[in-house]
Scaffold this motif. Structure first.
Motif, PDB file in Angstrom:
ATOM      1  N   ALA A   1      38.467  32.259  35.379  1.00  0.00           N
ATOM      2  CA  ALA A   1      38.090  33.503  36.292  1.00  0.00           C
ATOM      3  C   ALA A   1      39.514  33.924  36.642  1.00  0.00           C
ATOM      4  O   ALA A   1      39.733  35.080  36.891  1.00  0.00           O
ATOM      5  N   ARG A   2      40.415  32.948  37.112  1.00  0.00           N
ATOM      6  CA  ARG A   2      41.773  33.582  37.488  1.00  0.00           C
ATOM      7  C   ARG A   2      42.547  34.476  36.476  1.00  0.00           C
ATOM      8  O   ARG A   2      43.034  35.368  36.593  1.00  0.00           O
ATOM      9  N   VAL A   3      42.502  33.673  35.200  1.00  0.00           N
ATOM     10  CA  VAL A   3      43.134  34.477  34.256  1.00  0.00           C
ATOM     11  C   VAL A   3      42.474  35.660  33.844  1.00  0.00           C
ATOM     12  O   VAL A   3      43.203  36.801  33.485  1.00  0.00           O
ATOM     13  N   LEU A   4      41.010  35.737  33.810  1.00  0.00           N
ATOM     14  CA  LEU A   4      40.433  36.792  33.506  1.00  0.00           C
ATOM     15  C   LEU A   4      40.649  38.049  34.389  1.00  0.00           C
ATOM     16  O   LEU A   4      40.636  39.252  34.352  1.00  0.00           O
ATOM     17  N   GLY A   5      40.814  37.466  35.671  1.00  0.00           N
ATOM     18  CA  GLY A   5      40.858  38.415  36.811  1.00  0.00           C
ATOM     19  C   GLY A   5      42.225  39.318  36.654  1.00  0.00           C
ATOM     20  O   GLY A   5      42.280  40.345  37.228  1.00  0.00           O
ATOM     21  N   GLU A   6      43.141  38.527  36.495  1.00  0.00           N
ATOM     22  CA  GLU A   6      44.617  39.283  36.100  1.00  0.00           C
ATOM     23  C   GLU A   6      44.489  40.268  35.248  1.00  0.00           C
ATOM     24  O   GLU A   6      45.171  41.342  35.169  1.00  0.00           O
TER      25      GLU A   6
END
Length: 309
Positions: free
Chosen positions: A207-212
């Motif tokens: 989720a953190r990677v995609l959120g970036e």
């Protein structure tokens, strides 16, 4: 975020399913239109061609206060023309209904020109794996997906959320972002924790990677669990069918039977931090429970984790 249900696994007639979802304080529905879904709540051909039937079908949902958050046409449009046809029809139905989000999978091409069988490459050796990947990505998937994106744009669709499923060319954030870089921001991810669990990933970090990249377009509330007796000696790769659950290395389970409400609370918190505040769509595939018990158990955990009364 709002609680939704992917209705394919609710083995009820359409209006009974709507009543169940309304009674369970579900806010939105994700409706399967065909391909790998049996589409129990959507006669795609009828709804596309018959305006009155379409309006009656949609009004039954809306009069109960239920939103149609997405249509789901998951299949393999890169390998099978009939599954591309269902994709086209689903886009047409989305245009007719004003639905802006499609949930689907990337598809998976065959391994070389002239072959008919999709091939999922999960290792870098032997060396021919790299030739297969080059063919799949550059000769098949990227050109085909440029056409799919144009078709979606013509139908007024804003987001295509690709599920990170095994046996697909896009199966994790890295592969999703690779396709997105090639075909544009129409494509994002339907982040489904259950698949990343058995692949050894961390959905919270995903989720953190995609959120970036602003690339979380949908969430499936679905859980899975490693089964120690078979996972520890054999690893997580397992080709036994899902109905052989007593002998598998991992299984899809009701939400909470693999990861408890505390884990889901953290996951949803990070998803919000990462810019997503849309539907969380329950997909229930726990074969150890009855259809009704599995949905009720999963909804209880999701309501707690989402802080929905």
């Amino acid at each position: 975020m709002k609680l939704a249900v992917k209705t394919c696994t609710l083995d009820m007639p359409y209006e009974e399913m709507l009543d169940f979802c309304a009674a369970q304080k579900v806010a939105a529905l994700e409706i399967g239109t065909g391909n790998w879904s049996g589409a129990p709540h959507c006669d795609l051909d009828l709804l596309v061609r018959d305006r009155i039937a379409r309006e009656r079908w949609y009004d039954a949902m809306r009069c109960r206060g239920l939103e149609l958050c997405a249509l789901n046409c998951s299949g393999n449009p890169l390998a099978y023309e009939k599954e591309m046809d269902v994709t086209r029809q689903t886009f047409e139905l989305a245009q007719q209904l004003g639905v802006k989000k499609i949930v689907m999978m990337s598809g998976l091409p065959a391994g070389c020109a002239g072959d008919k069988t999709p091939v999922w490459i999960t290792t870098s050796w032997p060396p021919e794996t790299q030739d297969i990947l080059d063919y799949q990505w550059n000769e098949v998937a990227i050109p085909a997906w440029k056409q799919i994106v144009r078709m979606a744009e013509d139908c007024g669709i804003k987001q295509i959320a690709l599920e990170n499923h095994g046996m697909q060319l896009v199966y994790n954030p890295e592969t999703c972002l690779r396709l997105r870089d090639a075909v544009g921001p129409m494509v994002g991810m339907n982040l489904d924790p259950s698949h990343l669990f058995w692949m050894g990933g961390d959905p919270i970090e995903a989720a953190r990677v995609l959120g970036e990249h602003g690339a979380i377009y949908h969430i499936h509330g679905k859980d899975s669990r490693p089964e120690r007796r078979y996972w520890q000696p054999n690893g997580m790769l397992d080709t036994k069918p899902i109905d052989a659950f007593a002998q598998r290395a991992w299984n899809y389970v009701a939400v909470g039977a693999g990861h408890d409400a505390k884990w889901w609370k953290e996951f949803f918190s990070v998803v919000r931090m990462s810019g997503y505040d849309g539907a969380v769509s329950l997909e229930m595939e726990d074969l150890t429970l009855s259809m009704l018990d599995g949905h009720l158990a999963s909804l209880r955990v999701l309501r707690e984790a989402l802080n929905i009364e």
